[in-house]
Design a protein around this motif. Structure first.
Motif, PDB file in Angstrom:
ATOM      1  N   ARG A 356       0.831  -1.203   0.000  1.00 37.00           N
ATOM      2  CA  ARG A 356       0.000   0.000   0.000  1.00 37.00           C
ATOM      3  C   ARG A 356       0.872   1.262   0.000  1.00 37.00           C
ATOM      4  N   VAL A 357       1.945   1.261   0.792  1.00 32.94           N
ATOM      5  CA  VAL A 357       2.847   2.410   0.820  1.00 32.94           C
ATOM      6  C   VAL A 357       3.480   2.628  -0.544  1.00 32.94           C
ATOM      7  N   GLU A 358       3.870   1.542  -1.207  1.00 30.65           N
ATOM      8  CA  GLU A 358       4.485   1.665  -2.538  1.00 30.65           C
ATOM      9  C   GLU A 358       3.503   2.265  -3.531  1.00 30.65           C
ATOM     10  N   THR A 359       2.250   1.889  -3.425  1.00 31.74           N
ATOM     11  CA  THR A 359       1.237   2.390  -4.361  1.00 31.74           C
ATOM     12  C   THR A 359       0.894   3.857  -4.090  1.00 31.74           C
ATOM     13  N   GLU A 360       0.747   4.181  -2.792  1.00 30.34           N
ATOM     14  CA  GLU A 360       0.290   5.525  -2.439  1.00 30.34           C
ATOM     15  C   GLU A 360       1.381   6.584  -2.549  1.00 30.34           C
ATOM     16  N   THR A 361       2.643   6.187  -2.612  1.00 32.71           N
ATOM     17  CA  THR A 361       3.739   7.164  -2.652  1.00 32.71           C
ATOM     18  C   THR A 361       4.363   7.292  -4.029  1.00 32.71           C
ATOM     19  N   ARG A 362       3.691   6.788  -5.049  1.00 29.22           N
ATOM     20  CA  ARG A 362       4.214   6.924  -6.407  1.00 29.22           C
ATOM     21  C   ARG A 362       4.189   8.396  -6.823  1.00 29.22           C
ATOM     22  N   GLY A 363       5.217   8.779  -7.553  1.00 29.95           N
ATOM     23  CA  GLY A 363       5.370  10.180  -7.908  1.00 29.95           C
ATOM     24  C   GLY A 363       6.395  10.875  -7.054  1.00 29.95           C
ATOM     25  N   GLN A 364       6.736  10.253  -5.944  1.00 32.74           N
ATOM     26  CA  GLN A 364       7.782  10.709  -5.039  1.00 32.74           C
ATOM     27  C   GLN A 364       7.647  12.193  -4.684  1.00 32.74           C
ATOM     28  N   SER A 365       8.541  13.056  -5.134  1.00 33.55           N
ATOM     29  CA  SER A 365       8.561  14.441  -4.663  1.00 33.55           C
ATOM     30  C   SER A 365       7.272  15.207  -4.989  1.00 33.55           C
ATOM     31  N   ASN A 366       6.482  14.707  -5.932  1.00 36.92           N
ATOM     32  CA  ASN A 366       5.211  15.351  -6.267  1.00 36.92           C
ATOM     33  C   ASN A 366       4.050  14.790  -5.462  1.00 36.92           C
ATOM     34  N   ASN A 367       4.349  13.882  -4.544  1.00 40.32           N
ATOM     35  CA  ASN A 367       3.311  13.200  -3.771  1.00 40.32           C
ATOM     36  C   ASN A 367       3.482  13.572  -2.296  1.00 40.32           C
ATOM     37  N   ASP A 368       2.436  14.113  -1.668  1.00 37.21           N
ATOM     38  CA  ASP A 368       2.500  14.502  -0.255  1.00 37.21           C
ATOM     39  C   ASP A 368       2.707  13.294   0.652  1.00 37.21           C
ATOM     40  N   SER A 369       2.090  12.161   0.328  1.00 37.35           N
ATOM     41  CA  SER A 369       2.247  10.959   1.154  1.00 37.35           C
ATOM     42  C   SER A 369       3.691  10.478   1.162  1.00 37.35           C
ATOM     43  N   TRP A 370       4.383  10.670   0.060  1.00 34.61           N
ATOM     44  CA  TRP A 370       5.788  10.264  -0.021  1.00 34.61           C
ATOM     45  C   TRP A 370       6.625  11.038   0.993  1.00 34.61           C
ATOM     46  N   HIS A 371       6.395  12.347   1.098  1.00 32.13           N
ATOM     47  CA  HIS A 371       7.128  13.162   2.067  1.00 32.13           C
ATOM     48  C   HIS A 371       6.770  12.762   3.504  1.00 32.13           C
ATOM     49  N   GLN A 372       5.487  12.473   3.767  1.00 30.01           N
ATOM     50  CA  GLN A 372       5.058  12.126   5.118  1.00 30.01           C
ATOM     51  C   GLN A 372       5.642  10.792   5.577  1.00 30.01           C
ATOM     52  N   GLN A 373       5.665   9.816   4.670  1.00 30.57           N
ATOM     53  CA  GLN A 373       6.159   8.495   5.041  1.00 30.57           C
ATOM     54  C   GLN A 373       7.687   8.455   5.184  1.00 30.57           C
ATOM     55  N   ARG A 374       8.399   9.408   4.613  1.00 29.94           N
ATOM     56  CA  ARG A 374       9.862   9.433   4.701  1.00 29.94           C
ATOM     57  C   ARG A 374      10.364   9.966   6.035  1.00 29.94           C
ATOM     58  N   VAL A 375       9.550  10.787   6.709  1.00 32.36           N
ATOM     59  CA  VAL A 375      10.008  11.420   7.943  1.00 32.36           C
ATOM     60  C   VAL A 375      10.317  10.351   8.994  1.00 32.36           C
ATOM     61  N   GLY A 376      11.563  10.349   9.497  1.00 31.33           N
ATOM     62  CA  GLY A 376      11.982   9.413  10.548  1.00 31.33           C
ATOM     63  C   GLY A 376      12.461   8.077  10.041  1.00 31.33           C
ATOM     64  N   ARG A 377      12.394   7.839   8.742  1.00 32.78           N
ATOM     65  CA  ARG A 377      12.818   6.553   8.193  1.00 32.78           C
ATOM     66  C   ARG A 377      14.223   6.667   7.618  1.00 32.78           C
ATOM     67  N   VAL A 378      14.932   5.549   7.602  1.00 34.94           N
ATOM     68  CA  VAL A 378      16.242   5.469   6.963  1.00 34.94           C
ATOM     69  C   VAL A 378      16.019   5.152   5.492  1.00 34.94           C
ATOM     70  N   THR A 379      16.397   6.081   4.636  1.00 31.22           N
ATOM     71  CA  THR A 379      16.222   5.918   3.203  1.00 31.22           C
ATOM     72  C   THR A 379      17.582   5.888   2.522  1.00 31.22           C
ATOM     73  N   ALA A 380      17.567   5.657   1.218  1.00 38.28           N
ATOM     74  CA  ALA A 380      18.823   5.569   0.474  1.00 38.28           C
ATOM     75  C   ALA A 380      19.590   6.880   0.517  1.00 38.28           C
ATOM     76  N   SER A 381      18.890   7.997   0.571  1.00 34.60           N
ATOM     77  CA  SER A 381      19.561   9.299   0.544  1.00 34.60           C
ATOM     78  C   SER A 381      20.179   9.680   1.882  1.00 34.60           C
ATOM     79  N   ASN A 382      19.669   9.130   2.992  1.00 34.58           N
ATOM     80  CA  ASN A 382      20.233   9.491   4.296  1.00 34.58           C
ATOM     81  C   ASN A 382      20.876   8.300   5.013  1.00 34.58           C
ATOM     82  N   PHE A 383      21.000   7.186   4.316  1.00 27.57           N
ATOM     83  CA  PHE A 383      21.565   5.991   4.956  1.00 27.57           C
ATOM     84  C   PHE A 383      22.990   6.237   5.441  1.00 27.57           C
ATOM     85  N   HIS A 384      23.817   6.892   4.634  1.00 29.11           N
ATOM     86  CA  HIS A 384      25.215   7.110   5.000  1.00 29.11           C
ATOM     87  C   HIS A 384      25.314   7.941   6.287  1.00 29.11           C
ATOM     88  N   LYS A 385      24.474   8.967   6.411  1.00 29.06           N
ATOM     89  CA  LYS A 385      24.522   9.822   7.591  1.00 29.06           C
ATOM     90  C   LYS A 385      24.162   9.043   8.850  1.00 29.06           C
TER      91      LYS A 385
END
Length: 415
Positions: A356-385
């Protein structure tokens, strides 16, 4: 030439009048008739709003209209008055109509100075076009001048725009020449602005004739004219509820933007046609429905479903989940070493939630749900930090453990 009672007018109506019509209107009221058209419009509309009375008797007004009518026939060398032709001289046959193309139509409108040049580019925004598209133009009849064969006439009725229950305005148009090579000479209408030669009702009738030429109804192939196309469209107006009325404006408009389309789709999806009292299902209404079905169809079967309690929908964003978890009574006052493992377990998602998360967050930076679900998670862009910080904490803890061990054994660590 009997005239109709003056209809309800608005400022836009005066904008469509010719200069001669405006001057006639002002002349009847004894007002100044000089100035440019915009000044005449303002003066005439002001006189209309203030209900300035005419300074002539009804007989004098009738005589002025009659003189103008005779002058127009004489000026264009029309030997027969169209209003005096017998009824059997008029025929309802589209194939007899002259071929009035756009050039002939707009040439006549501009020649009589009824409008300016800008009108041609936006004629579909004007009242005359709306009259024609709304079906205000009744059956159009054709007749030849019995004295001078080079003249032909078209006549019809056009419903008033303000009071369509009133008697329609009578319109006629005189043309000269052959069917294919014709020229519009003059016209007449019984409306208030009719003495100015060209009014919206005249132009509306010409739009109908022009449409017939474009659709090849005037020179058709065998049986290609739609049956009843030229029949009258006038009908009585039946009272109805406002919600059942259809409002439209015949003009070119821009297409809806994606944002407007999305808003319209949302409104359509949220629209509930049921009455407010029928939108909530109560036990009494359900029981009445079931009893009614059983009473009318004793052999009917009823299927009853219950709502599925499991919810594998889009998970709550981590900040809100952490706030709810830490504010619970079980977690208050507990050390971080105790609550952290429990919170990590709480954040685990099911396979359905991952999909469901994969479906609802399609579009990434153009999708509000994508920004909400990223907060507090370890993603590819912040993994090194996060990996670097975690490694630093682990190394620091290891150093502290070594120092503690050496001190416990009486060995002073080297600074």
């Amino acid at each position: 030439m009997p005239r109709q009672a003056e209809e309800v007018l608005e400022y836009d109506d005066f904008l469509g009048w010719t200069v001669s019509s405006l001057k006639d209107f002002l002349s009847l009221r004894g007002l100044k008739q000089t100035g440019i058209k915009s000044e005449l419009i303002a003066r005439a509309f002001g006189a209309y709003e203030l209900n300035v009375p005419v300074k002539f008797s009804q007989e004098q007004i009738y005589q002025q209209i009659k003189d103008e009518y005779s002058r127009r026939l004489t000026k264009n060398e029309i030997k027969s008055d169209p209003n005096m032709l017998p009824s059997d001289a008029w025929i309802d046959d589209v194939k007899e109509w002259p071929e009035v193309d756009d050039g002939k139509l707009f040439s006549y409108i501009l020649r009589t100075k009824a409008v300016d040049v800008d009108y041609i580019g936006k004629y579909k925004d004007q009242k005359a076009y709306s009259y024609w598209m709304s079906g205000f133009v009744d059956t159009v009849f054709f007749a030849k001048c019995p004295i001078n064969s080079k003249h032909v006439f078209l006549k019809g009725s056009v419903s008033p725009s303000q009071k369509i229950r009133d008697d329609p305005h009578k319109v006629w148009v005189c043309l000269e020449g052959t069917k294919s090579e014709c020229k519009i000479l003059t016209s007449w209408c019984t409306c208030t602005a009719g003495t100015g030669e060209v009014c919206n009702h005249v132009i509306a009738l010409l739009y109908k004739v022009n449409f017939a030429h474009k659709k090849a109804y005037i020179s058709p192939a065998c049986t290609s004219v739609p049956q009843g196309w030229n029949k009258g469209t006038r009908k009585d107006v039946a009272p109805t509820q406002i919600k059942n009325l259809v409002f439209r404006k015949d003009k070119k408009t821009r297409e809806d933007s994606p944002k407007e389309q999305a808003a319209n789709l949302t409104l359509k999806n949220n629209f509930d046609p049921r009455k407010p009292q029928d939108r909530q299902l109560t036990n009494e209404r359900v029981s009445a429905l079931i009893n009614g079905v059983i009473e009318n169809v004793p052999s009917a079967c009823l299927l009853h479903s219950i709502e599925h309690t499991k919810d594998d929908g889009l998970p709550e964003p981590l900040p809100q989940r952490a706030l709810s978890f830490m504010s619970s009574q079980e977690m208050k006052g507990k050390p971080l070493e105790h609550t952290a493992p429990l919170f990590l377990k709480e954040c685990q998602m099911t396979s359905d939630q991952v999909k469901r998360v994969e479906t609802e967050t399609r579009g990434q930076s153009n999708n509000d749900s994508w920004h909400q679900q990223r907060v507090g998670r370890v993603t590819a862009s912040n993994f090194h930090k996060f990996h670097t910080k975690a490694q630093t904490i682990i190394n620091r803890k290891s150093d502290n453990d070594k120092k503690t061990h050496l001190q416990f054994n009486g060995v002073k660590p080297v600074e």
